[in-house]
Design a protein around this motif. Sequence first.
Motif, PDB file in Angstrom:
ATOM      1  N   GLN A  28       0.829  -1.206   0.000  1.00  0.00           N
ATOM      2  CA  GLN A  28       0.000   0.000   0.000  1.00  0.00           C
ATOM      3  C   GLN A  28       0.871   1.267   0.000  1.00  0.00           C
ATOM      4  OE1 GLN A  28      -3.352   0.291  -0.293  1.00  0.00           O
ATOM      5  NE2 GLN A  28      -3.141   2.480  -0.276  1.00  0.00           N
ATOM      6  N   GLY A  29       0.596   2.151  -0.972  1.00  0.00           N
ATOM      7  CA  GLY A  29       1.300   3.427  -1.070  1.00  0.00           C
ATOM      8  C   GLY A  29       2.651   3.362  -1.749  1.00  0.00           C
ATOM      9  N   LYS A  30       3.135   2.161  -2.050  1.00  0.00           N
ATOM     10  CA  LYS A  30       4.453   2.003  -2.669  1.00  0.00           C
ATOM     11  C   LYS A  30       4.327   1.952  -4.195  1.00  0.00           C
ATOM     12  CE  LYS A  30       7.044   0.590   1.089  1.00  0.00           C
ATOM     13  NZ  LYS A  30       6.570   1.390   2.177  1.00  0.00           N
ATOM     14  N   TRP A  31       5.409   2.303  -4.864  1.00  0.00           N
ATOM     15  CA  TRP A  31       5.544   2.167  -6.318  1.00  0.00           C
ATOM     16  C   TRP A  31       6.353   0.901  -6.584  1.00  0.00           C
ATOM     17  CZ3 TRP A  31       3.510   5.454 -10.019  1.00  0.00           C
ATOM     18  CH2 TRP A  31       2.953   6.643  -9.549  1.00  0.00           C
ATOM     19  N   ILE A  32       5.822   0.025  -7.434  1.00  0.00           N
ATOM     20  CA  ILE A  32       6.506  -1.231  -7.751  1.00  0.00           C
ATOM     21  C   ILE A  32       6.368  -1.516  -9.244  1.00  0.00           C
ATOM     22  CG2 ILE A  32       6.129  -2.162  -5.423  1.00  0.00           C
ATOM     23  CD1 ILE A  32       3.914  -3.921  -6.599  1.00  0.00           C
ATOM     24  N   GLY A  33       7.061  -2.547  -9.689  1.00  0.00           N
ATOM     25  CA  GLY A  33       6.892  -3.024 -11.058  1.00  0.00           C
ATOM     26  C   GLY A  33       5.619  -3.860 -11.149  1.00  0.00           C
ATOM     27  N   ILE A  34       5.483  -4.593 -12.241  1.00  0.00           N
ATOM     28  CA  ILE A  34       4.278  -5.371 -12.518  1.00  0.00           C
ATOM     29  C   ILE A  34       4.549  -6.838 -12.208  1.00  0.00           C
ATOM     30  CG2 ILE A  34       2.579  -5.948 -14.288  1.00  0.00           C
ATOM     31  CD1 ILE A  34       2.935  -2.885 -13.668  1.00  0.00           C
ATOM     32  N   GLY A  35       3.663  -7.472 -11.440  1.00  0.00           N
ATOM     33  CA  GLY A  35       3.902  -8.876 -11.154  1.00  0.00           C
ATOM     34  C   GLY A  35       2.914  -9.469 -10.181  1.00  0.00           C
ATOM     35  N   GLY A  36       3.215 -10.705  -9.784  1.00  0.00           N
ATOM     36  CA  GLY A  36       2.337 -11.399  -8.851  1.00  0.00           C
ATOM     37  C   GLY A  36       2.789 -12.830  -8.626  1.00  0.00           C
ATOM     38  N   LYS A  37       1.908 -13.597  -8.005  1.00  0.00           N
ATOM     39  CA  LYS A  37       2.208 -14.965  -7.567  1.00  0.00           C
ATOM     40  C   LYS A  37       2.037 -15.982  -8.691  1.00  0.00           C
ATOM     41  CE  LYS A  37       0.238 -13.834  -3.104  1.00  0.00           C
ATOM     42  NZ  LYS A  37      -0.903 -14.018  -2.237  1.00  0.00           N
ATOM     43  N   LEU A  38       2.930 -16.984  -8.678  1.00  0.00           N
ATOM     44  CA  LEU A  38       2.783 -18.105  -9.595  1.00  0.00           C
ATOM     45  C   LEU A  38       1.544 -18.911  -9.234  1.00  0.00           C
ATOM     46  CD1 LEU A  38       5.910 -17.614 -10.226  1.00  0.00           C
ATOM     47  CD2 LEU A  38       5.947 -20.057 -10.647  1.00  0.00           C
ATOM     48  N   GLU A  39       0.859 -19.373 -10.251  1.00  0.00           N
ATOM     49  CA  GLU A  39      -0.279 -20.266 -10.060  1.00  0.00           C
ATOM     50  C   GLU A  39       0.205 -21.710 -10.235  1.00  0.00           C
ATOM     51  OE1 GLU A  39      -3.346 -18.979 -12.772  1.00  0.00           O
ATOM     52  OE2 GLU A  39      -3.785 -17.212 -11.547  1.00  0.00           O
ATOM     53  N   PRO A  40      -0.565 -22.675  -9.743  1.00  0.00           N
ATOM     54  CA  PRO A  40      -0.162 -24.078  -9.896  1.00  0.00           C
ATOM     55  C   PRO A  40       0.121 -24.428 -11.361  1.00  0.00           C
ATOM     56  CG  PRO A  40      -2.033 -23.924  -8.419  1.00  0.00           C
ATOM     57  CD  PRO A  40      -1.830 -22.539  -9.008  1.00  0.00           C
ATOM     58  N   ARG A  41       1.174 -25.201 -11.570  1.00  0.00           N
ATOM     59  CA  ARG A  41       1.581 -25.708 -12.885  1.00  0.00           C
ATOM     60  C   ARG A  41       2.088 -24.612 -13.824  1.00  0.00           C
ATOM     61  NH1 ARG A  41      -0.231 -30.943 -13.982  1.00  0.00           N
ATOM     62  NH2 ARG A  41      -0.244 -30.433 -16.188  1.00  0.00           N
ATOM     63  N   GLU A  42       2.374 -23.435 -13.308  1.00  0.00           N
ATOM     64  CA  GLU A  42       2.799 -22.303 -14.122  1.00  0.00           C
ATOM     65  C   GLU A  42       4.306 -22.097 -13.974  1.00  0.00           C
ATOM     66  OE1 GLU A  42       0.515 -18.187 -14.890  1.00  0.00           O
ATOM     67  OE2 GLU A  42       1.214 -18.408 -12.840  1.00  0.00           O
ATOM     68  N   SER A  43       4.987 -21.824 -15.089  1.00  0.00           N
ATOM     69  CA  SER A  43       6.405 -21.476 -15.032  1.00  0.00           C
ATOM     70  C   SER A  43       6.535 -19.993 -14.687  1.00  0.00           C
ATOM     71  CB  SER A  43       7.081 -21.757 -16.383  1.00  0.00           C
ATOM     72  OG  SER A  43       6.664 -20.790 -17.339  1.00  0.00           O
ATOM     73  N   CYS A  44       7.747 -19.585 -14.335  1.00  0.00           N
ATOM     74  CA  CYS A  44       7.986 -18.163 -14.055  1.00  0.00           C
ATOM     75  C   CYS A  44       7.719 -17.310 -15.290  1.00  0.00           C
ATOM     76  CB  CYS A  44       9.418 -17.965 -13.573  1.00  0.00           C
ATOM     77  SG  CYS A  44       9.718 -18.720 -11.975  1.00  0.00           S
TER      78      CYS A  44
END
Length: 153
Positions: A28-44
């Motif tokens: 909250q309130g921070k500036w970050i890049g774009i991303g998120g959590k891996l889902e099952p069976r998903e590669s990076c």
Amino acid sequence: MITTLCYIEKDNCYLMLHRNKKAQDINQGKWIGIGGKLEPRESCDECNLREVKEETGLDLVEAKCRGIITFVQNDGYTEYMFLFTSDSFKGELKECDEGTLRWVSKDELDTLNMWEGDRIFLDCLRKDLPFFSLKLVYNGDNLVEAWLNNEKV
């Protein structure tokens, strides 16, 4: 937990996300890049493509994995994040439900409210380091230790 983060580049700017829309957001309130959590069976790579599409509407044509960041909290929580960059994409930006998207000049990054560790890996990108490993140890919001390729920063 395993996550991805991508810095999308255009005209000496990064597409940044100001996390200002979700309640109970650790960023909250921070500036970050774009991303998120891996889902099952998903590669990076698959996670990176999906998260960029979901959060921005953009389709990455190419992306390069630049490093792995290990985040450690003093309570023992650990997150492994694969860091990507891309300057090859297509599509139109859409509104993001997690925050406000904005192209930010690389020269302006130091003025933004961001995690202290993010400044370290953004500096690694700025210096165009080859693939790197960065370990960031936090006590709450405070960065207490940083190791770049097994050397204390």
